[in-house]
Design a protein around this motif. Structure first.
Motif, PDB file in Angstrom:
ATOM      1  N   PRO A 136     -22.608   4.521  -4.530  1.00 46.24           N
ATOM      2  CA  PRO A 136     -21.222   4.061  -4.253  1.00 46.24           C
ATOM      3  C   PRO A 136     -20.420   4.255  -5.443  1.00 46.24           C
ATOM      4  O   PRO A 136     -20.843   4.667  -6.682  1.00 46.24           O
ATOM      5  CB  PRO A 136     -21.554   2.466  -4.285  1.00 46.24           C
ATOM      6  N   HIS A 137     -19.167   4.135  -5.277  1.00 39.49           N
ATOM      7  CA  HIS A 137     -18.138   4.376  -6.176  1.00 39.49           C
ATOM      8  C   HIS A 137     -16.824   3.315  -6.393  1.00 39.49           C
ATOM      9  O   HIS A 137     -16.762   2.767  -5.217  1.00 39.49           O
ATOM     10  CB  HIS A 137     -17.513   5.939  -6.309  1.00 39.49           C
ATOM     11  N   ILE A 138     -16.463   3.069  -7.619  1.00 36.93           N
ATOM     12  CA  ILE A 138     -15.354   2.192  -7.694  1.00 36.93           C
ATOM     13  C   ILE A 138     -14.156   3.052  -8.426  1.00 36.93           C
ATOM     14  O   ILE A 138     -14.689   3.380  -9.550  1.00 36.93           O
ATOM     15  CB  ILE A 138     -15.699   1.049  -8.301  1.00 36.93           C
ATOM     16  N   GLU A 162      -7.733  -5.275  -7.525  1.00 37.43           N
ATOM     17  CA  GLU A 162      -9.225  -5.522  -6.491  1.00 37.43           C
ATOM     18  C   GLU A 162     -10.437  -5.754  -7.205  1.00 37.43           C
ATOM     19  O   GLU A 162     -10.672  -5.121  -8.182  1.00 37.43           O
ATOM     20  CB  GLU A 162      -9.434  -4.342  -5.598  1.00 37.43           C
ATOM     21  N   ILE A 163     -11.028  -7.059  -6.952  1.00 39.13           N
ATOM     22  CA  ILE A 163     -12.132  -7.220  -7.793  1.00 39.13           C
ATOM     23  C   ILE A 163     -13.398  -6.930  -7.216  1.00 39.13           C
ATOM     24  O   ILE A 163     -13.634  -7.397  -5.866  1.00 39.13           O
ATOM     25  CB  ILE A 163     -12.369  -8.811  -8.254  1.00 39.13           C
ATOM     26  N   VAL A 164     -14.131  -5.939  -7.572  1.00 42.28           N
ATOM     27  CA  VAL A 164     -15.087  -5.299  -6.774  1.00 42.28           C
ATOM     28  C   VAL A 164     -16.425  -5.434  -7.190  1.00 42.28           C
ATOM     29  O   VAL A 164     -16.658  -5.253  -8.342  1.00 42.28           O
ATOM     30  CB  VAL A 164     -14.684  -3.787  -6.487  1.00 42.28           C
ATOM     31  N   GLU A 165     -17.298  -5.581  -6.462  1.00 43.30           N
ATOM     32  CA  GLU A 165     -18.913  -5.919  -6.899  1.00 43.30           C
ATOM     33  C   GLU A 165     -19.719  -4.821  -6.302  1.00 43.30           C
ATOM     34  O   GLU A 165     -19.317  -4.127  -4.956  1.00 43.30           O
ATOM     35  CB  GLU A 165     -19.101  -7.206  -6.584  1.00 43.30           C
ATOM     36  N   ALA A 166     -20.658  -4.558  -6.932  1.00 44.68           N
ATOM     37  CA  ALA A 166     -21.500  -3.456  -6.567  1.00 44.68           C
ATOM     38  C   ALA A 166     -22.945  -3.543  -7.532  1.00 44.68           C
ATOM     39  O   ALA A 166     -22.784  -4.461  -8.249  1.00 44.68           O
ATOM     40  CB  ALA A 166     -20.989  -1.997  -6.720  1.00 44.68           C
ATOM     41  N   THR A 167     -23.889  -2.727  -6.993  1.00 43.60           N
ATOM     42  CA  THR A 167     -24.889  -2.912  -7.838  1.00 43.60           C
ATOM     43  C   THR A 167     -25.520  -1.675  -8.291  1.00 43.60           C
ATOM     44  O   THR A 167     -25.154  -0.483  -7.602  1.00 43.60           O
ATOM     45  CB  THR A 167     -26.252  -3.352  -6.815  1.00 43.60           C
TER      46      THR A 167
ATOM     47  N   TYR B  71      -9.644  -2.756   2.117  1.00 43.22           N
ATOM     48  CA  TYR B  71     -10.159  -1.402   2.163  1.00 43.22           C
ATOM     49  C   TYR B  71     -11.445  -1.598   1.322  1.00 43.22           C
ATOM     50  O   TYR B  71     -11.371  -2.167   0.117  1.00 43.22           O
ATOM     51  CB  TYR B  71      -9.293  -0.691   1.223  1.00 43.22           C
ATOM     52  N   PRO B  73     -14.538   1.581   0.445  1.00 49.45           N
ATOM     53  CA  PRO B  73     -14.724   2.865   0.737  1.00 49.45           C
ATOM     54  C   PRO B  73     -15.989   3.194   1.910  1.00 49.45           C
ATOM     55  O   PRO B  73     -15.563   4.101   2.939  1.00 49.45           O
ATOM     56  CB  PRO B  73     -15.302   3.389  -0.625  1.00 49.45           C
ATOM     57  N   ARG B 184     -22.025  -0.707   0.266  1.00 51.48           N
ATOM     58  CA  ARG B 184     -22.541  -0.963  -0.933  1.00 51.48           C
ATOM     59  C   ARG B 184     -21.372  -1.395  -1.985  1.00 51.48           C
ATOM     60  O   ARG B 184     -21.842  -1.715  -3.057  1.00 51.48           O
ATOM     61  CB  ARG B 184     -22.894   0.539  -1.325  1.00 51.48           C
ATOM     62  N   THR B 185     -20.132  -1.646  -1.694  1.00 55.10           N
ATOM     63  CA  THR B 185     -19.066  -2.307  -2.574  1.00 55.10           C
ATOM     64  C   THR B 185     -18.457  -3.337  -1.640  1.00 55.10           C
ATOM     65  O   THR B 185     -18.415  -3.072  -0.752  1.00 55.10           O
ATOM     66  CB  THR B 185     -18.026  -1.569  -3.175  1.00 55.10           C
ATOM     67  N   LYS B 186     -18.088  -4.428  -2.626  1.00 53.29           N
ATOM     68  CA  LYS B 186     -17.604  -5.534  -1.819  1.00 53.29           C
ATOM     69  C   LYS B 186     -16.316  -6.054  -2.638  1.00 53.29           C
ATOM     70  O   LYS B 186     -16.476  -6.021  -3.899  1.00 53.29           O
ATOM     71  CB  LYS B 186     -18.683  -6.662  -1.757  1.00 53.29           C
ATOM     72  N   VAL B 187     -15.315  -6.292  -1.852  1.00 55.41           N
ATOM     73  CA  VAL B 187     -14.172  -6.763  -2.611  1.00 55.41           C
ATOM     74  C   VAL B 187     -13.990  -8.281  -2.754  1.00 55.41           C
ATOM     75  O   VAL B 187     -14.050  -8.843  -1.533  1.00 55.41           O
ATOM     76  CB  VAL B 187     -12.637  -6.365  -1.843  1.00 55.41           C
ATOM     77  N   ARG B 188     -14.306  -8.836  -3.875  1.00 56.76           N
ATOM     78  CA  ARG B 188     -14.335 -10.124  -3.932  1.00 56.76           C
ATOM     79  C   ARG B 188     -13.039 -10.801  -3.934  1.00 56.76           C
ATOM     80  O   ARG B 188     -13.054 -11.860  -3.023  1.00 56.76           O
ATOM     81  CB  ARG B 188     -15.211 -10.689  -5.356  1.00 56.76           C
TER      82      ARG B 188
END
Ligand code: FAD
Lengths: 255, 323
Positions: A136-138, A162-167, B71, B73, B184-188
């Protein structure tokens, strides 16, 4: 933590663009590490300082880009990979394919890149790379926190955050505001000359130049039409603003 | 040769942004008489589909699903892929926006396709698809040809001409969204920032402040003028670095590149990095107390003077004709 930073050497942002035989002239131009990549390198170094690990910078380009590599090494990156073969200097498709093959040869947890380069400004390569590596990318982040495998980033989406979470593993691209890049120290500069730069060929990466040839080709480059000299308005403030509004409305028709 | 061209609409506050209508005009050119379709993604957004028909889409696909309200991805890439499977386009156009810039390269990589970003002109030459785009932040322009039977591009707002709005009604086709197995990504959370209402990249008029405004407070007259002109407010990096305003307002080589009809620079010296971001504006006005400031070299109209005197006077003068 194994951190990879994709970097690009670009024209100095002060550079004036001139053409010679229809292509942008490089002679006399100062080259720098792409400013957005400076943020990416800085963030990588900060994370390594907190959590340990290794920072590897990867780049594609002719011999001159070694200067940008040395800058990154002087700032504190541990080692570098440089692909110097001309067949690798293609469009965003080519660059992403080559970077992906080079990076696949190494273990990595985190990949950082600038969100765009100030020369081409297309902002494609990093996102393509994430796709090719199947991670994944941010994009355009202004803050990054990593604890264990958890990543929390702030992403700048046209002014909204945007507050974005990933692993992990994840790829992030740096936006202005992410950090304040450090300057290379004298010791850093001295150490940089001893740090390893691995040169890879397309052969090393098992890539054929046909398979990675550019999809997009530049047909011609033009400079913007020179602007005729403008007009400095004269008189007292009231006269000048009245004339300006009249001109904008009647002559330029933009009001 | 006819091509099928898909335009992925860019929404802001659930409204289609003008750049998507402009992209429909470009799509028509590139289609060479082939079909042009629009795609609307989001949640509870079906009502905007018809506007795409009015600006030239022959068909409009709608994917309406709660997972697309925000949004992400993976969600958007999957959704566009699903629409592409149905429509089978040869060209896919996005806005050069936070979303377009993020989705298009991911799809281009998946399809091993070429992409041209930040396009300001499109043409068909001997059946070849040719895009023009700025390089070096607008210090030069490149004409780019893309090979292959799958082409992606992102379109810069305010540059392709807006098609005439017609009474045409497009067929609206709803596609049911297959939610990808893994996001795989989440916007909190989304922190909306209270920057002024008009969007910088699409604004027809921009009023910008530089270090010359001297404080955050000093931006007040800038906002005052912007309000009267229905303009967006921008800034130089000097003003951002000094903390007078937010970095999201920065215009220039490392900020936004803008091409409004009218750009008014107040207390901005005109460093080359700033000029790169605005010098292709149609009309430039500079207000600066230093007659030697380089910004006057690109300005169509210059006023040498104190911005705290000139800007309020200009605001009052503009009010006379606009309010
Ligand atoms: C890698 C890099 C990237 C950069 N990217 C960008 C970028 O994207 N965008 C950008 O803008 N800059 C960028 N810069 C910075 C750029 O070089 C300049 O430093 C910056 O643009 C200066 O901002 P300024 O014009 O507001 O400030 P200054 O250069 O300090 O100019 C202030 C101006 O205000 C005028 N002034 C002062 N008081 C008044 C008054 N009361 N009334 C009227 N006029 C007044 C002064 O005469 C002066 O001309 C970048 C720099 C680098 C190195």
């Amino acid at each position: 933590m194994n951190i990879i930073v994709c970097i690009k050497q670009t024209f100095d942002t002060e550079a004036k663009i001139t053409l010679e035989n229809g292509v942008v002239k490089e002679d006399g131009v100062q080259f720098i590490l792409n400013p957005y990549d400076e943020y990416a390198v800085e963030e990588a170094l900060k994370i390594r300082e907190e959590q340990g690990g290794e920072v590897t910078v990867v780049t594609i380009g002719p011999v001159r880009v070694e200067e940008a590599i040395r800058t990154a090494l002087a700032l504190g990156a541990d080692e570098a990979i440089h692909i110097e073969e001309e067949a690798a200097f293609g469009d965003e498709y080519t660059i992403a394919e080559v970077l992906a093959s080079a990076i696949k040869q190494k273990p990595f947890d985190l990949i950082l890149a600038g969100n765009q380069a100030v020369d081409d400004g297309s902002g494609q390569v990093a996102v393509r790379l994430a796709q090719l590596l199947n991670i994944p990318h941010i994009s355009t982040i202004t803050k990054l926190e990593i604890s264990g495998a958890n990543v929390v980033a702030q992403r700048d989406a046209e002014g909204d955050i945007e507050i974005v979470e990933a692993t992990l593993p994840v790829l992030v691209t740096a936006q202005q505001g992410l950090n304040e890049p450090r300057y290379p120290s004298l010791i850093g500069i001295r150490k940089a000359s001893k740090k390893p730069i691995t040169k890879l060929t397309l052969g090393d990466l098992l890539l054929s130049s046909d398979a990675i040839s550019s999809k997009a080709t530049i047909l011609e480059v033009n400079l913007p039409a020179a602007k005729g000299a403008g007009r400095v308005l004269e008189g007292d403030t009231a006269t000048r603003v009245a004339e300006l509004v009249r001109e904008l409305r009647q002559t330029s028709k933009v009001l | 040769m006819k091509r099928k061209v898909l335009v992925v609409a860019d929404l802001r506050a659930d409204q289609v942004r003008n750049v998507s209508y402009e992209a429909l005009g470009g799509a028509k050119t590139l289609s060479g008489g082939g079909e042009v379709a629009g795609l609307v993604l989001g949640h509870e957004i079906s009502s905007v589909a018809s506007s795409l028909g009015a600006y030239g889409a022959d068909r409009v696909f709608v994917i309406d699903h709660p997972e697309l309200a925000q949004y992400v991805p993976d969600a958007y890439v999957a959704a566009v892929e699903q629409a592409m499977k149905v429509f089978e386009p040869q060209v896919v156009l996005f806005a050069h926006s936070a979303i377009g810039r993020d989705v298009a390269p991911a799809l281009a990589a998946k399809h091993k396709a070429g992409q041209v970003s930040d396009v300001i002109h499109v043409e068909l030459v001997d059946e070849d698809v040719i895009f023009t785009r700025p390089i070096y932040a607008g210090k030069a322009f490149a004409k780019v040809k893309v090979a292959g039977d799958m082409i992606f591009a992102t379109i810069r707002p305010n540059n392709l001409s807006m098609p005439e709005q017609a009474n045409a009604v497009a067929e609206v086709v709803s596609i049911s969204y297959e939610v990808p197995t893994k996001m795989r990504t989440k916007v909190r959370e989304v922190l909306k920032k209270a920057s002024s209402g008009v969007d910088l990249s699409e604004a027809k008029v921009i009023v910008s402040g530089g270090r010359g405004v001297k404080s955050a407070e000093g931006f007040k007259p800038i906002y005052g003028l912007a309000e009267v002109l229905d303009a967006a407010v921008g800034a130089s990096r000097g003003a951002c670095d000094a903390g007078y305003c937010d970095y999201s307002m920065q215009i220039g080589q490392t900020g936004k590149v803008v091409t409004p009809d009218l750009y008014i620079a107040c207390g901005i010296s005109g460093a080359i990095q700033h000029l790169a971001g605005m010098s292709n504006s149609k009309v430039i006005v500079a207000i600066n107390k230093d007659p030697e400031a380089p910004v006057f070299k690109v300005a169509d109209y210059g006023i040498v003077g104190d911005l705290f005197e000139v800007v309020p006077a200009l605001t009052e003068e503009a009010k006379k004709i606009l309010v």
